[in-house]
Design an enzyme around this catalytic site. Structure first.
Site, PDB file in Angstrom:
ATOM      1  N   GLY A  55      14.639  -2.833  -5.380  1.00 52.97           N
ATOM      2  CA  GLY A  55      13.227  -2.690  -5.724  1.00 52.97           C
ATOM      3  C   GLY A  55      12.594  -1.445  -5.138  1.00 52.97           C
ATOM      4  CB  CYS A  56      13.403   0.886  -2.484  1.00 52.97           C
ATOM      5  SG  CYS A  56      12.553  -0.037  -1.226  1.00 52.97           S
ATOM      6  CD  GLU A  57       9.987   4.978  -8.035  1.00 57.35           C
ATOM      7  OE1 GLU A  57       9.827   6.133  -7.600  1.00 57.35           O
ATOM      8  OE2 GLU A  57       9.275   4.478  -8.914  1.00 57.35           O
TER       9      GLU A  57
END
Length: 137
Positions: free
Chosen positions: A50-52
């Site tokens: 869920g982190c870029e």
């Protein structure tokens, strides 16, 4: 709820600077102070979904209190994660569930600089911390 000593130090230092440039510089410095994670911790299982940016997170329970370590490939995210660690390290699992992330970054004067993607990424890191604390009580 009383703040951990690192969180108090973070609040004092960020509230003492006025300009965004100073805050941004301080944010980078916080990121640089993140202890390096061992290569064996930089594995898929520790990667926050869920982190870029790439963020690895490990946590362990010591005497009923959580200690987390993290690493990021992005300097700005590293600083934000370091500030999150300052807020949560030393907390119990129950205290960890009660953390108000937007409120913490508002207190630091950084909320306006949190783009939706950064905000989502930090929420993903916090969710991962909560998952770890639930599985290892």
């Amino acid at each position: 709820m009383s703040l951990p000593a690192d969180a108090v130090a973070a609040l004092e230092s960020f509230q003492s600077v006025g300009s965004w440039e100073q805050r941004a510089r301080m944010l980078m410095q916080w990121g640089e102070r993140l202890p390096a994670l061992a290569d064996e911790d930089k594995v898929e299982a520790n990667l926050v979904q869920g982190c870029e940016s790439l963020v690895w997170l490990v946590g362990r329970l010591q005497d009923g209190h959580w200690q987390f370590a993290a690493s990021s490939d992005a300097r700005m995210i590293g600083g934000l994660v370091a500030l999150l660690l300052a807020r949560v390290n030393g907390l119990s699992a129950a205290q960890l569930q009660a953390i108000d992330l937007p409120d913490w970054f508002t207190q630091l004067g950084l909320s306006r600089q949190l783009s939706p993607s950064r905000s989502n990424g930090l929420n993903a890191v916090l969710q991962r911390m909560r998952e770890l604390s639930r599985t290892q009580n």
